[in-house]
Design an enzyme around this catalytic site. Sequence first.
Site, PDB file in Angstrom:
ATOM      1  N   HIS A  51      -4.709  10.739   1.569  1.00 45.64           N
ATOM      2  CA  HIS A  51      -3.987  10.305   0.371  1.00 45.64           C
ATOM      3  C   HIS A  51      -2.493  10.393   0.667  1.00 45.64           C
ATOM      4  CE1 HIS A  51      -3.613   9.488  -3.912  1.00 45.64           C
ATOM      5  NE2 HIS A  51      -2.559  10.278  -3.867  1.00 45.64           N
ATOM      6  N   LEU A 106     -10.455   1.898  -1.833  1.00 42.20           N
ATOM      7  CA  LEU A 106     -10.029   2.016  -3.228  1.00 42.20           C
ATOM      8  C   LEU A 106     -11.160   2.147  -4.239  1.00 42.20           C
ATOM      9  CD1 LEU A 106      -6.966  -0.405  -3.155  1.00 42.20           C
ATOM     10  CD2 LEU A 106      -7.070   2.071  -2.758  1.00 42.20           C
TER      11      LEU A 106
END
Length: 190
Positions: free
Chosen positions: A108, A89
């Site tokens: 993703h 992240l």
Amino acid sequence: MKSSSIAIFASGSGSNAENIIRYCQSTHDCRITVALVICNRPNAGVVARAEALNIPVKVMTRDEINNPSIIIPTLEEYGVDAIVLAGFLLMIPGFLIDRFAGRIINIHPSLLPKYGGKGMYGRHIHEAVVAAGEKETGITIHHVSGECDGGEIIFQTSVELSSTDSAEDVERKIHQLEYLHYPQVIADTL
Ligand code: GAR
């Protein structure tokens, strides 16, 4: 074909990291070795998952990851020549993108460019997909550039949604796609 030693960067539960490690450990002719897992959160599930599979883990702060004189020697120590992001992240610093040009890939959990960009990660994406009443969603595997979720797309595949799917249902469907495709795309790309 050349073999690759990869570092997996992860921040969370690490189910993709575990799946990639298991694939590399169990596939007879796999050219990919997972040399190291780097995690920025000490309590993240990925730490125990990787250790259980005998993969070295380094827990590093954001500042350490962004510091070339710390992260580069760490990657060199383990002979890393490519980086795979699996639920990581933090942004990858520019000096790493330059040094590993074309050799950093990310997954993703949406069909980019939909549901990409800052703040769009994990469950947040699936909640937005459900709220928008999407009929399908999917995964995108892409090269990492300096732009958040912006690098060249390598692979996309989609899955149908039903009107009763919750965000948890969507997450489950997405994880199935990720487990099925990410290791193979890594092996084909790196
Ligand atoms: C995965 O679905 C991955 O695609 C997503 O986080 C999840 C991590 O799950 N990544 C992002 O949202 C990046 N923007 P895991 O820790 O169980 O592999």
